[in-house]
Design an enzyme around this catalytic site. Structure first.
Site, short mmCIF file in Angstrom:
data_model
loop_
_atom_site.label_atom_id
_atom_site.label_comp_id
_atom_site.label_asym_id
_atom_site.label_seq_id
_atom_site.Cartn_x
_atom_site.Cartn_y
_atom_site.Cartn_z
N GLU A 100 27.04 -75.17 70.36
CA GLU A 100 25.59 -74.62 70.12
C GLU A 100 25.36 -73.40 70.88
O GLU A 100 25.98 -73.09 71.98
CB GLU A 100 24.67 -75.68 70.43
CG GLU A 100 24.83 -77.11 69.96
CD GLU A 100 24.22 -77.06 68.37
OE1 GLU A 100 23.36 -76.32 68.01
OE2 GLU A 100 24.82 -77.99 67.65
N GLY A 127 31.72 -82.82 62.28
CA GLY A 127 32.02 -82.09 61.11
C GLY A 127 31.33 -82.70 59.83
O GLY A 127 30.89 -83.85 59.84
N ASP A 169 25.09 -85.66 75.33
CA ASP A 169 25.52 -86.13 73.97
C ASP A 169 26.63 -87.35 74.35
O ASP A 169 26.50 -88.50 73.58
CB ASP A 169 26.39 -85.01 73.26
CG ASP A 169 27.24 -85.36 72.02
OD1 ASP A 169 26.37 -85.42 70.97
OD2 ASP A 169 28.24 -85.57 72.09
N VAL A 189 28.75 -92.14 66.80
CA VAL A 189 30.02 -92.25 67.76
C VAL A 189 31.06 -91.65 67.05
O VAL A 189 31.71 -92.35 66.08
CB VAL A 189 30.03 -93.46 68.52
CG1 VAL A 189 30.98 -93.05 69.62
CG2 VAL A 189 28.87 -94.03 68.93
N VAL A 204 25.69 -82.79 57.53
CA VAL A 204 25.96 -83.84 57.09
C VAL A 204 25.41 -84.50 55.91
O VAL A 204 26.10 -85.15 55.07
CB VAL A 204 25.81 -84.89 58.54
CG1 VAL A 204 26.35 -86.25 57.86
CG2 VAL A 204 26.55 -84.41 59.57
N GLY A 230 31.72 -72.07 66.38
CA GLY A 230 30.88 -72.95 65.66
C GLY A 230 30.96 -74.45 66.29
O GLY A 230 30.54 -75.33 65.84
N ILE A 281 35.47 -91.15 63.11
CA ILE A 281 36.58 -92.03 63.55
C ILE A 281 35.81 -93.59 63.38
O ILE A 281 34.72 -93.85 63.72
CB ILE A 281 36.76 -91.92 64.88
CG1 ILE A 281 37.44 -90.36 65.26
CG2 ILE A 281 37.76 -92.86 65.44
CD1 ILE A 281 37.56 -90.46 66.79
N GLU A 325 27.77 -96.18 62.02
CA GLU A 325 29.15 -95.83 62.43
C GLU A 325 29.13 -94.16 62.60
O GLU A 325 29.82 -93.70 63.69
CB GLU A 325 29.78 -96.13 61.24
CG GLU A 325 31.29 -95.69 61.30
CD GLU A 325 32.11 -96.54 62.25
OE1 GLU A 325 32.10 -97.70 62.09
OE2 GLU A 325 32.32 -96.37 63.31
N LYS A 371 26.37 -91.56 73.41
CA LYS A 371 27.55 -92.30 72.74
C LYS A 371 27.95 -93.33 73.49
O LYS A 371 28.16 -94.55 72.91
CB LYS A 371 28.57 -91.16 72.21
CG LYS A 371 27.90 -90.25 71.25
CD LYS A 371 29.05 -89.03 71.06
CE LYS A 371 28.66 -88.20 70.03
NZ LYS A 371 29.29 -86.71 69.96
N1 HSE Z 1 28.47 -81.93 69.50
C1 HSE Z 1 29.36 -83.01 69.56
C2 HSE Z 1 30.39 -82.79 69.83
C3 HSE Z 1 29.32 -83.47 67.88
O1 HSE Z 1 30.88 -81.70 70.20
O2 HSE Z 1 31.40 -83.69 69.89
C4 HSE Z 1 28.06 -84.34 67.46
O3 HSE Z 1 28.16 -85.38 68.05
#
Ligand code: HSE
Length: 436
Positions: A198, A310, A209, A140, A22, A195, A144, A137, A213
């Site tokens: 992980e 991404g 994750d 999350v 990023v 990809g 978007i 921003e 969020k």
């Molecule tokens: N690993 C997260 C996902 C992306 O698969 O949405 C990064 O927040």
């Protein structure tokens, strides 16, 4: 505000903590769109120091020789830097460095969901004290826009509910299971090959994750902060092809949904696999895409969707924050900063009232359906529909959907059924959301 900290003319200095995928996207955008940005905010943005662990590593072909440093304080304490962009991820040393930058009068932009979900309280309190902004921003939904539109464009609303597909990896896996008949393991392998997932997929498939969020969204848009420990979390690893198939037959699609809802006197904040009606727009968000449906008391329901991760989509979110701060450097817009204090009262999952889909494996004998009905009846649970899906080796698969019921009553009825000798196992329990 100390005017010497934020000179009113000349370039605005941007420093980076971390420069992985990023970060490289952020630098690319900052350099390639420099003229455009200078025109929009009336002053140029100047890339200052970029602190990394390994200065020798290649970064998307970018020539960062004059910027790279392994000394993080060269970013957090640089007198010519006004905005520090933190993209290291994780809590340590990110939290310490964010606080150091704030203590040195820097505004913060971060895409680090873990540090904000776990320590947002402390970070925002320090920022308020120092009179600087913390913009998030990128934490999350990747690219978007969700935080800023809710804070600014929907500021007139009281937000009642936020429900979203906020993890792309699990949405990809569920899409492959549902549209291509893949098993969970096969879909996960494919996600890793592409990809998306992980090598260790735990954070995604066990919904850590997504829990970060939804905690951030609830903390940002309800009147109190939400502790990550109060968020109910359930991943997707127990879902089977049979559940996906029966969900479809019943008119639903299974999605990993983060839900934050404001109820009388408390909040609901949770993430778990959810049966979403096929007619709801969230049911049509497939692959790695993310989407967040928001209900405001004035606007009704609006949905934001797009790439949830991404390099360039997340860089777009991060630089949007940088530009918003840069445009209001001396007096951060109070609408888009955070002033919440104290932790919100999040109801335990036991108190959740929802519909349930249950799949049971039972001995195909007289009285089985009666047993199920009795267990449900005892705890005041009304069954909406129940079907026997077939019989194999004397065992029957029975699928039922309930009317709305308290989670604790459903759990008690399931424990009662499980004790009965005719019930072999409770194979699946999935919450069903009407999303009204
Ligand atoms: N690993 C997260 C996902 C992306 O698969 O949405 C990064 O927040």
């Amino acid at each position: 505000m100390d005017q010497t900290k934020f000179p009113s003319e000349g370039p605005i200095g941007i420093g980076l903590l971390g420069c992985g995928t990023v970060g490289s996207g952020v630098v690319k955008l900052l350099l390639s769109h420099a003229e455009d940005y200078a025109h929009r905010i009336g002053r140029p943005l100047a890339l200052r120091k970029v602190a990394v662990r390994d200065a020798a590593r290649g970064r998307e072909g970018l020539d960062l020789a004059h910027h790279l440093t392994t000394d993080h304080h060269a970013v957090t304490r640089d007198p010519a830097t006004q905005i520090v962009v933190e993209l290291m991820g994780g809590v340590d040393p990110a939290k310490r460095l964010i606080l150091d930058a704030i203590a040195h009068g820097k505004h913060i932009v971060t895409a680090n969901k873990e540090v904000i979900a776990r320590h947002g309280d402390e970070i925002y309190a320090a920022a308020r004290e120092a009179g600087v902004a913390v913009f998030i921003e990128g934490t999350v939904g990747g690219g978007i826009p969700i935080i800023m539109p809710l804070k600014a464009s929907l500021a007139a609303n009281r937000i009642r509910q936020i429900a979203g597909i906020i993890n792309g990896t699990t949405n990809y896996i569920l899409t492959m299971m549902s549209q291509h008949g893949q098993g969970l393991d096969e879909a996960l392998l494919e996600a890793q090959r592409l990809g998306y997932a992980e090598a260790d997929p735990t954070a995604d498939v066990e919904a850590y994750d997504a829990a970060f969020k939804i905690a951030i969204l609830a903390s940002t848009f309800f009147s109190h902060r939400v502790r990550i420990e109060d968020v109910y979390r359930e991943g997707i690893t127990h879902l089977t092809a049979a559940d996906i198939q029966y969900a479809r037959e019943l008119g639903y699609v299974i999605k990993l949904l983060g839900v934050a809802r404001r109820e009388e006197g408390h909040l609901q904040v949770r993430v778990h696999p959810t049966m979403v009606p096929r007619t709801h727009p969230l049911a049509h968000i497939n692959g790695v895409m993310n989407a967040i449906a928001v209900q405001g008391d004035a606007v009704g329901e609006v949905m934001f969707s797009g790439p949830g991760a991404g390099m360039m989509p997340t860089a777009s979110a991060v630089l949007g924050d940088v530009l918003n701060i840069a445009a209001n450097l001396e007096a951060p817009n109070p609408l888009i900063t955070c002033s919440h204090e104290g932790a919100g009262d999040v109801a335990p999952i036991d108190e959740l009232e929802t519909q349930f889909y249950i799949r049971l494996i039972a001995h195909d004998k007289p009285g089985v359906i009666g047993t199920i009905g009795q267990s449900c009846g005892q705890f005041g649970i009304s069954i909406l529909s129940m079907v026997q899906k077939g019989e194999q080796h004397g065992l029957a698969e029975i699928v039922l959907v309930t009317h709305r019921v308290k989670e604790k009553h459903m759990r008690a009825a399931l424990a009662d059924m499980a004790d009965h000798p005719t019930i072999q196992s409770i194979a699946s329990v999935i919450r069903v959301e009407g999303l009204k």
